[in-house]
Scaffold this active site. Structure first.
Site, PDB file in Angstrom:
ATOM      1  CG  HIS A   6      -0.346   0.209   2.369  1.00 35.09           C
ATOM      2  ND1 HIS A   6      -0.092   1.491   3.113  1.00 35.09           N
ATOM      3  CD2 HIS A   6       0.075  -0.881   3.428  1.00 35.09           C
ATOM      4  CE1 HIS A   6       0.589   1.483   4.187  1.00 35.09           C
ATOM      5  NE2 HIS A   6       0.548   0.282   4.474  1.00 35.09           N
ATOM      6  CB  CYS A  59       2.105  -2.848   5.187  1.00 33.36           C
ATOM      7  SG  CYS A  59       0.554  -3.573   5.853  1.00 33.36           S
TER       8      CYS A  59
END
Length: 238
Positions: free
Chosen positions: A193, A208
């Protein structure tokens, strides 16, 4: 790491630890006013990586801090989210410079060592050691390599072969209360992301794979549910 769909199990959370090198945030205790002053000031101090920093920046590598050296180092620190940006050639600054050198060397053949599978068709590769990611189809490079920021010490991005299983273009993390645009989840709460901050800044994500907005947007257009993701290596400082 972030909130995930219903089937995602709760993940363990370690205690945040300071880590040496790239993984450790270089910070000082400053008030709001003095913090602003520190980012614009330049230090006369000669850091332990002075000569290496000078060489990286294309300056005379005499290992002695000058006003011009300080400004050049400070500009690099500002561009790469290193704080405090005062021109001191410390471990964090050199760690980022070394990483950028490796990223530049990857050029148009990031999988030269053949570590990312070439028999899977479309696959997103994540090299934690070089903090790089790219998309390939067989042996053909489709996009990248691009710089990424993976998990910090205690929240490492998990390695191995995975698959994109859930996509959320305007995702919001209910755990960390932050926006996660172009999220593509591939392992529990871990996803590609974009972030608003700098992908080179320490100490790292909560698992992440953080990306620049344009890169995350391109990944969104290239990948779909079921596509493979291969994560390997080890982030410096973890």
């Amino acid at each position: 790491m972030t909130s995930s769909p219903k089937r995602t199990l709760a993940r363990r959370f370690g205690v945040l630890l300071g880590a040496a090198g790239l993984a450790a945030p270089l910070t000082v205790a400053l008030g709001a006013g003095s913090a602003q002053a520190a980012t614009s000031a330049c230090t006369a101090g000669t850091g332990p990586y002075q000569a290496k920093a000078e060489r990286f920046l294309g300056r005379t590598a005499d290992g002695k801090q000058s006003a011009a050296d300080c400004r050049a180092i400070r500009d690099f620190q500002r561009d790469h989210g290193i704080s405090p940006a005062i021109g001191y050639a410390g471990a964090v600054t050199w760690g980022v410079m070394d990483l950028v050198t490796q990223q530049r060397a990857a050029g148009s053949n990031p999988n030269a060592a053949g570590k990312c599978p070439t028999n899977k068709g479309r696959i997103a590769c994540v090299d934690l050691t070089r903090q790089l990611s790219w998309v390939q189809d067989g042996k053909k490079l489709k996009f990248g390599p691009v710089p990424i920021r993976s998990g910090r010490d205690g929240y490492e991005t998990r390695t191995g072969l995975k698959k994109v299983y859930w996509r959320s273009i305007d995702h919001w993390s209910t755990i960390y209360k932050v926006s996660m645009p172009y999220s593509q989840f591939f392992d529990g709460g871990q996803a590609f992301h974009s972030i608003d901050g700098n992908v080179w800044s320490a100490p790292g994500s909560h698992g992440c794979v953080n990306m620049r907005r344009g890169d995350a947007k391109t990944y969104w257009s290239l990948l779909k549910n079921g596509d493979d993701v291969y994560v390997y290596g080890r982030k410096p400082g973890t």
